[in-house]
Design an enzyme around this catalytic site. Structure first.
Site, short mmCIF file in Angstrom:
data_model
loop_
_atom_site.label_atom_id
_atom_site.label_comp_id
_atom_site.label_asym_id
_atom_site.label_seq_id
_atom_site.Cartn_x
_atom_site.Cartn_y
_atom_site.Cartn_z
N HIS A 157 8.31 7.23 8.59
CA HIS A 157 9.05 7.38 7.35
C HIS A 157 10.49 7.75 7.69
O HIS A 157 10.78 8.22 8.79
CB HIS A 157 8.39 8.45 6.46
CG HIS A 157 7.11 7.99 5.86
ND1 HIS A 157 6.95 7.73 4.52
CD2 HIS A 157 5.91 7.70 6.43
CE1 HIS A 157 5.72 7.32 4.28
NE2 HIS A 157 5.06 7.29 5.43
N ASN A 179 9.07 4.82 3.34
CA ASN A 179 8.83 4.27 4.66
C ASN A 179 10.13 3.80 5.30
O ASN A 179 11.13 3.58 4.61
CB ASN A 179 7.88 3.07 4.56
CG ASN A 179 6.49 3.46 4.12
OD1 ASN A 179 5.65 3.80 4.94
ND2 ASN A 179 6.24 3.39 2.82
N ARG A 231 0.85 -1.20 0.00
CA ARG A 231 0.00 0.00 0.00
C ARG A 231 0.88 1.24 0.00
O ARG A 231 1.16 1.82 -1.03
CB ARG A 231 -0.97 -0.01 1.19
CG ARG A 231 -2.19 0.91 0.98
CD ARG A 231 -1.94 2.39 1.26
NE ARG A 231 -1.55 2.68 2.62
CZ ARG A 231 -1.34 3.90 3.08
NH1 ARG A 231 -1.50 4.96 2.29
NH2 ARG A 231 -0.93 4.10 4.33
N ASP A 232 1.35 1.62 1.16
CA ASP A 232 2.14 2.84 1.24
C ASP A 232 3.42 2.73 0.43
O ASP A 232 3.92 3.72 -0.10
CB ASP A 232 2.47 3.14 2.71
CG ASP A 232 2.79 4.60 2.94
OD1 ASP A 232 2.67 5.39 2.00
OD2 ASP A 232 3.16 4.96 4.06
N CYS A 270 3.82 9.48 0.65
CA CYS A 270 2.46 9.96 0.42
C CYS A 270 2.41 10.89 -0.79
O CYS A 270 3.13 11.89 -0.84
CB CYS A 270 1.96 10.70 1.66
SG CYS A 270 0.31 11.43 1.45
N HIS A 305 3.60 4.48 12.57
CA HIS A 305 3.86 4.44 11.13
C HIS A 305 4.89 5.52 10.84
O HIS A 305 4.58 6.71 10.88
CB HIS A 305 2.57 4.69 10.35
CG HIS A 305 2.78 4.74 8.86
ND1 HIS A 305 2.71 3.60 8.08
CD2 HIS A 305 3.07 5.76 8.03
CE1 HIS A 305 2.96 3.93 6.82
NE2 HIS A 305 3.16 5.24 6.76
#
Length: 305
Positions: free
Chosen positions: A206, A246, A12-13, A237, A204
């Site tokens: 980065h 990430n 996903r990310d 993002c 979460h």
């Protein structure tokens, strides 16, 4: 041995900023590789509009290809009750209800004010609960916003303490831009923990400023029990200028050494990341993956050959 659980968010990310799409069958194969390696939980897609985030357009096809047992370990990103309806109807049971702490980023990312997203959350919770699933409160820009700068921690705490978020199973605090430092991460988690009650805390992070692993470990000190990472440090993002990849899954695993992580499993994951990044035309940001390819053959975590 760390108690910290890793969730891999590559699918996903990790993928949402890539210019080259990954075929659905390739995504499904990667899900199964990660699960077979022992990764406890995965983020595998998003209900974001396919025209806005093209790499996520086939998320429901990925869900349809997986078994219920596999889906029990997989999460889908949502931002509205309608997203929840569609994901649940397709077979997903673990949903991340995400909105930004800052209004400016929430408008850019989701198209509404933070309070509007907050007000809609109970409806999403009801949909997920009726399906027997789990739902996370996921707060983007919990530390800084690309448009408004530093975010007031009181704003984060107020959302976590709001009755409309009580139905969530977990609380995810996201360093969306990777600008946080370990001290502030630990302090925010420690201050949120009493408000979260029985809900699991998740970080979460980065790695924009090289603090991804340090911040993840600081989050654990503050009460987090799960952290997110992506193979090779892939991702970012699309609606957050300045965001980079990430925190690398390989780096987090090498740092925390969960019971399932043997040198052989680590080698499998490093290879999987390398193959994926080559396919996408991306470079690895993982220092641990680079170390695994070093010539220090006497060290058991180096990949032979």
């Amino acid at each position: 041995m760390s108690e910290l659980v890793l969730r891999d968010v590559t699918l996903r990310d990790g993928l949402q900023l890539t210019g080259k799409p990954l075929p659905t069958d390739r995504k499904v194969a990667l899900v199964r590789t990660l699960l077979a390696a022992g990764i406890p939980e995965l983020e595998i897609g998003s209900m974001a509009r396919g025209d806005l985030v093209p790499p996520m357009a086939d998320t429901l096809d990925v869900v349809a290809a997986l078994t219920p047992a596999e889906l029990a370990r997989c999460w889908i990103w949502i931002a509205t009750p309608r997203h929840a309806e569609r994901a649940v109807a397709a077979g997903a049971r673990n949903l991340q209800y995400c909105f930004s702490v800052s209004d400016a980023h929430n408008k850019a990312n989701i198209g509404r004010l933070m309070q509007d997203s907050l007000a809609a959350m109970p409806a999403a919770v009801e949909i997920v609960r009726a399906a027997g699933g789990r739902i996370q409160l996921t707060l983007a820009t919990a530390f800084t916003c690309p448009f408004d700068g530093p975010v007031d921690p009181d704003r984060v705490r107020a959302i976590v303490d709001d009755p409309r978020t009580e139905g969530s199973d977990d609380v995810v605090l996201a360093d969306t831009l990777g600008q946080a430092a370990p001290g502030e991460v630990e302090r925010l988690f420690a201050s949120v923990a009493p408000l979260a009650g029985e809900r699991r805390l998740v970080f979460h992070g980065h790695d924009t400023w090289g603090m991804g692993v340090a911040n993840s470990l600081a989050a654990e000190q503050g009460g987090a029990r799960m952290v997110d990472g992506a193979l090779g440090g892939l991702g970012g993002c699309p609606f957050a200028p300045g965001a980079s990849g990430n925190t690398a899954t390989e780096d987090l695993l090498f740092a925390t050494r969960p019971a399932y992580l043997t040198p052989e499993v680590f080698g499998t994951l490093v290879t999987a990341g390398e193959e994926l990044l080559t396919e996408l035309g991306e470079e690895s940001r993982s220092k641990a993956a680079q170390g695994a390819r070093s010539k220090a053959a006497a060290f058991g975590w180096v990949i032979a050959g």
